[in-house]
Design a protein around this motif. Structure first.
Motif, short mmCIF file in Angstrom:
data_model
loop_
_atom_site.label_atom_id
_atom_site.label_comp_id
_atom_site.label_asym_id
_atom_site.label_seq_id
_atom_site.Cartn_x
_atom_site.Cartn_y
_atom_site.Cartn_z
N LEU A 50 0.81 -1.20 0.00
CA LEU A 50 0.00 0.00 0.00
C LEU A 50 0.85 1.26 0.00
CD1 LEU A 50 -2.85 -1.03 2.47
CD2 LEU A 50 -2.93 -0.91 -0.02
N ASP A 51 2.09 1.16 0.52
CA ASP A 51 2.93 2.36 0.51
C ASP A 51 3.33 2.76 -0.90
OD1 ASP A 51 5.04 0.65 -0.26
OD2 ASP A 51 5.98 0.66 1.72
N ILE A 52 3.26 1.82 -1.83
CA ILE A 52 3.52 2.15 -3.24
C ILE A 52 2.50 3.16 -3.72
CG2 ILE A 52 3.53 1.24 -5.59
CD1 ILE A 52 4.49 -1.40 -4.50
N VAL A 53 1.23 2.90 -3.40
CA VAL A 53 0.16 3.81 -3.81
C VAL A 53 0.34 5.17 -3.16
CG1 VAL A 53 -2.34 4.18 -3.81
CG2 VAL A 53 -1.42 1.87 -4.10
N LEU A 54 0.65 5.17 -1.86
CA LEU A 54 0.76 6.42 -1.11
C LEU A 54 1.90 7.29 -1.62
CD1 LEU A 54 -0.34 8.07 1.23
CD2 LEU A 54 1.25 6.87 2.75
N VAL A 55 3.09 6.71 -1.77
CA VAL A 55 4.25 7.49 -2.22
C VAL A 55 4.04 8.00 -3.63
CG1 VAL A 55 6.72 7.38 -2.78
CG2 VAL A 55 5.86 6.29 -0.70
N ALA A 64 6.84 10.98 -12.63
CA ALA A 64 7.64 11.28 -11.44
C ALA A 64 7.12 10.51 -10.23
CB ALA A 64 7.61 12.78 -11.16
N GLY A 65 5.79 10.40 -10.12
CA GLY A 65 5.21 9.64 -9.01
C GLY A 65 5.61 8.19 -9.04
N MET A 66 5.59 7.58 -10.23
CA MET A 66 6.00 6.19 -10.35
C MET A 66 7.47 6.01 -10.02
SD MET A 66 4.10 4.40 -13.52
CE MET A 66 2.35 4.57 -13.85
N ASN A 111 11.13 -7.43 -8.40
CA ASN A 111 9.98 -6.56 -8.63
C ASN A 111 10.38 -5.14 -8.98
OD1 ASN A 111 8.58 -8.84 -7.92
ND2 ASN A 111 7.26 -7.82 -6.44
N VAL A 112 11.31 -4.57 -8.20
CA VAL A 112 11.73 -3.20 -8.45
C VAL A 112 12.49 -3.11 -9.77
CG1 VAL A 112 13.15 -1.29 -7.64
CG2 VAL A 112 11.77 -2.59 -6.01
N ILE A 113 13.38 -4.06 -9.99
CA ILE A 113 14.14 -4.05 -11.24
C ILE A 113 13.19 -4.17 -12.43
CG2 ILE A 113 15.80 -5.32 -12.64
CD1 ILE A 113 17.28 -6.06 -10.11
N GLY A 114 12.20 -5.05 -12.33
CA GLY A 114 11.23 -5.20 -13.41
C GLY A 114 10.44 -3.94 -13.64
N ALA A 115 10.03 -3.27 -12.55
CA ALA A 115 9.26 -2.04 -12.68
C ALA A 115 10.10 -0.93 -13.32
CB ALA A 115 8.74 -1.59 -11.32
N LEU A 134 2.80 -3.43 -10.13
CA LEU A 134 2.77 -2.54 -11.30
C LEU A 134 1.43 -1.81 -11.38
CD1 LEU A 134 4.41 -4.69 -14.16
CD2 LEU A 134 5.45 -2.85 -12.82
N ALA A 135 0.35 -2.54 -11.11
CA ALA A 135 -0.98 -1.92 -11.13
C ALA A 135 -1.11 -0.87 -10.02
CB ALA A 135 -2.06 -3.00 -10.96
N LEU A 136 -0.58 -1.17 -8.84
CA LEU A 136 -0.63 -0.22 -7.74
C LEU A 136 0.18 1.04 -8.04
CD1 LEU A 136 -0.33 -2.64 -4.68
CD2 LEU A 136 -2.36 -1.38 -5.41
N LEU A 137 1.32 0.87 -8.70
CA LEU A 137 2.13 2.02 -9.10
C LEU A 137 1.33 2.95 -10.01
CD1 LEU A 137 5.63 0.46 -9.89
CD2 LEU A 137 5.21 2.37 -8.33
N GLY A 138 0.69 2.35 -11.02
CA GLY A 138 -0.11 3.15 -11.94
C GLY A 138 -1.28 3.83 -11.25
N MET A 139 -1.92 3.11 -10.34
CA MET A 139 -3.06 3.68 -9.63
C MET A 139 -2.63 4.85 -8.73
SD MET A 139 -5.03 0.16 -8.56
CE MET A 139 -6.25 1.02 -7.53
N GLY A 140 -1.54 4.67 -8.01
CA GLY A 140 -1.07 5.73 -7.11
C GLY A 140 -0.71 7.00 -7.85
N ALA A 141 0.09 6.86 -8.92
CA ALA A 141 0.52 8.03 -9.68
C ALA A 141 -0.66 8.72 -10.35
CB ALA A 141 1.56 7.61 -10.72
N THR A 142 -1.61 7.93 -10.84
CA THR A 142 -2.80 8.51 -11.48
C THR A 142 -3.67 9.23 -10.47
OG1 THR A 142 -2.78 6.73 -13.12
CG2 THR A 142 -4.81 8.00 -12.90
#
Length: 382
Positions: free
Chosen positions: A7-12, A61-63, A82-86, A202-210
């Motif tokens: 969840l911190d992925i979404v928040l950051v 920038a958020g991602m 995971n991080v390397i893939g992202a 990856l989905a959470l990253l996109g959701m958080g930045a959006t």
């Protein structure tokens, strides 16, 4: 279940995306010469004052910030890749994002160049992450996809089409963002249910930045996503869908398509309408998309929007379309586990789209032919 580290992925991502969005808005005085959208009279323009259209910078920038946070706060994630893939996927997105951002700043990048750039991003993802689909669950087509070069090209076309689809629906405050959030949430849930934490993140990253961008964009439209943001998020969602399929054979491609059906149907129907009905270039802009017709025909009947709140009518489009798209995505997630049921859901959405579209167009003709002339830049719709 979703853990705090997930969840911190979404928040950051949301915090950084929102902060950069606000920075772009407050600093537009010195970069506005290049970043502001001064075209207020185009057939696809529905804002009253110039607005920065480089919100894609904030989303990216958020991602990037969320990936950096994960790497430094939990180095163990590197062990799982995971991080390397992202980060690799983020690097692969550069051609698509750069082409769109250049268009936002110069207004001089042809559609074909932008599509070629998104295909280049897809090819990079295929090479770096193995993101190549070899099965579309279509008889005959899957046989061709066993030939790797054909599969790579087909995947690139799908990703480029998906990126362009998000750009096409990027016409009103919050609309493209809400669609991206819905699709990312649905695809992310399928990945989480299948135990695929990489695609889930990856989905959470996109959701958080959006989400961070939406806080500034909606409802008043202080900042636009622009072509850069639309191509970038379109590429991101398309790659989530591709990776979900190749990493989880139990998930069928028709279910993924049913989740992403609305923007795909919009772009295919737009090509058909322009090329075969109106005999014009498929890349030519017009104001006859479904969301535009809803803005012109449905919103005025439901609400009164006087000059004091000109943004309200614009913002209402996402309120009308968003819940419908969300409901259809939920149906796809719950009932699309089998190929036949997922295909039926796709067919239902196609029929629903065409029926609503034709009803709105006929309504426009019946009450005001001039409205349609304006929508297509002075030519009557056929």
């Amino acid at each position: 279940m979703l853990t705090v580290p997930m969840l911190d992925i979404v928040l950051v991502a949301a915090i950084v995306s929102c902060a950069v969005s606000l920075l772009i808005v407050v600093s537009q005085g010195w970069h506005g010469k290049h970043s502001l959208d001064h075209d207020l009279a185009g057939v696809q323009k529905f804002h009253a004052t110039p607005v920065p259209r480089v919100g894609g910078i904030a989303v990216a920038a958020g991602m990037a910030a969320a990936m950096g946070f994960c790497a430094f706060s939990d180095p163990g994630r590197f062990a799982h890749g995971n991080v390397i893939g992202a980060v690799t996927l983020l690097l692969a997105s550069v051609p698509a994002f750069a082409a769109g951002l250049t268009e936002d700043l110069t207004k001089r990048v042809p559609v074909k160049v932008r599509l070629a750039a998104t295909m280049s991003s897809a090819l990079m993802a295929s090479w770096l992450l193995g993101a190549t689909v070899h099965e579309f669950d279509i008889w005959g087509v899957d046989l061709l996809l066993t030939i790797t070069p054909i599969a790579v090209v087909a995947t690139a076309i799908v990703v480029a089409g998906g990126s362009n689809a998000i750009n096409i629906i990027n016409g009103f405050n919050g609309l493209a963002c809400s669609v991206v959030l819905i699709m990312s949430a649905a695809l992310g849930y399928l990945a989480w249910r299948a135990g695929d934490m990489f695609v889930t993140e990856l989905a959470l990253l996109g959701m958080g930045a959006t989400l961070g961008f939406v806080l500034v964009n909606y409802p008043k439209g202080k900042l636009f996503m622009g072509d850069g943001g639309a191509y970038f998020l379109g590429f991101w969602v398309a790659e989530i869908a591709i990776l979900l399929l190749i990493r989880n054979p139990s998930i069928n491609s028709w279910q993924v398509l049913s989740i992403c059906a609305y923007p795909v149907i919009e772009v295919l129907y737009s090509i058909y309408r322009r090329k075969f009905v109106r005999k014009m270039s498929p890349g030519a802009a017009d104001g006859l998309h479904l969301h535009t017709l809803i803005y012109r025909r449905v919103v005025p009947r439901l609400m009164r929007c006087d000059g004091a709140i000109p943004w309200l009518r614009n913002a209402a489009v996402a309120c009308l379309l968003g819940p419908c798209i969300g409901l259809l995505a939920l149906i796809s997630v719950l009932a699309g586990g089998k190929i036949h049921s997922a295909a039926a859901i796709v067919g239902m959405q196609v029929l629903l789209y065409v029926a609503v579209y034709k009803r709105l167009v006929r309504g426009s003709w019946g009450r005001s032919r001039e409205t349609v002339r304006v929508a297509v830049g002075g030519q009557a719709s056929s």
